[in-house]
Design a protein around this motif. Structure first.
Motif, short mmCIF file in Angstrom:
data_model
loop_
_atom_site.label_atom_id
_atom_site.label_comp_id
_atom_site.label_asym_id
_atom_site.label_seq_id
_atom_site.Cartn_x
_atom_site.Cartn_y
_atom_site.Cartn_z
N ARG A 101 2.11 0.65 7.54
CA ARG A 101 0.94 0.14 7.06
C ARG A 101 1.17 0.02 5.36
O ARG A 101 2.22 0.73 5.04
CB ARG A 101 -0.09 1.34 6.98
N THR A 102 0.71 -0.65 4.84
CA THR A 102 0.63 -1.07 3.28
C THR A 102 -0.29 -0.87 2.49
O THR A 102 -1.51 -0.69 2.99
CB THR A 102 0.83 -2.76 3.31
N ALA A 103 -0.27 -0.50 1.24
CA ALA A 103 -1.28 0.01 0.45
C ALA A 103 -1.90 -1.20 0.19
O ALA A 103 -3.30 -1.06 -0.25
CB ALA A 103 -0.49 0.48 -0.99
N GLY A 104 -1.79 -2.65 0.27
CA GLY A 104 -2.37 -3.62 -0.03
C GLY A 104 -2.26 -4.85 0.93
O GLY A 104 -1.26 -4.73 1.76
N ARG A 105 -3.10 -5.82 0.69
CA ARG A 105 -2.77 -7.03 1.75
C ARG A 105 -1.92 -8.24 1.18
O ARG A 105 -1.77 -8.94 1.96
CB ARG A 105 -3.99 -7.48 2.13
N HIS A 106 -1.38 -8.00 -0.09
CA HIS A 106 -0.69 -9.12 -0.70
C HIS A 106 0.90 -8.80 -0.70
O HIS A 106 1.11 -7.56 -0.92
CB HIS A 106 -1.20 -9.45 -2.15
#
Length: 180
Positions: A101-106
């Motif tokens: 999972r990532t902390a943001g979508r960019h």
């Protein structure tokens, strides 16, 4: 699919996709996938590098200030990369299944790469063991591709931003800091 793909499929964007796809395929090996996940987790928000800098400051009292300033440069590189992400707003790769999972979508630039490279430059110049820090920073950068959360151009831009940040702050680090 990245909205810029249609613009330059045979050029940089096409190469970005091909390289990402090839490196992400390495995650089929469970040991590689585990390592990529571990690096992603420890590198989140520059945590590994901030801890390393604070450890350096704690054990090297004679250069505590330089270590703290190097740590601040590392954090600064991370913060600048996050600001650039908000401006560029490039979506993360959609053609591969991410391992983490990532902390943001960019995705542009890679903040993991920015903080890792800033730490490698700043801490390496302070005498951190090069055989340990430089390969770990490189592994952090590659892990973002294996994990499928960044394109190679995101990682390259993040690494360049981190190196530039550490080099620009070299004089601020003071005696024992980054040398030209």
């Amino acid at each position: 699919m990245d909205h810029l793909d249609a613009i330059d499929r045979p050029g940089l964007r096409g190469a970005d996709h091909r390289i990402l796809t090839a490196l992400h395929a390495r995650a089929r090996d469970p040991r590689v996938a585990t390592a990529a996940r571990a690096l992603s987790w420890t590198g989140e928000h520059g945590a590994l590098w901030l801890a390393a800098g604070l450890t350096g400051a704690a054990v090297d009292g004679g250069r505590r200030g330089a270590w703290l300033r190097g740590t601040a440069l590392t954090a600064g590189a991370h913060l600048v990369s996050m600001a650039v992400k908000r401006i560029v707003r490039r979506p993360r790769p959609a053609h591969v299944e991410p391992l983490v999972r990532t902390a943001g979508r960019h995705s542009f630039p890679s903040s993991h790469a920015a903080s890792a490279t800033a730490a490698a430059v700043a801490f390496g110049a302070l005498g951190a063991p090069a055989p340990a820090i430089a390969p770990l920073a490189a592994a952090m950068c590659v892990s973002r591709l294996v994990a499928g959360v960044h394109y190679p151009s995101d990682v390259a831009a993040g690494a360049a931003l981190g190196a530039l940040t550490a080099r620009l702050g070299a004089r601020w680090m003071g005696p024992g800091g980054v040398h030209a």
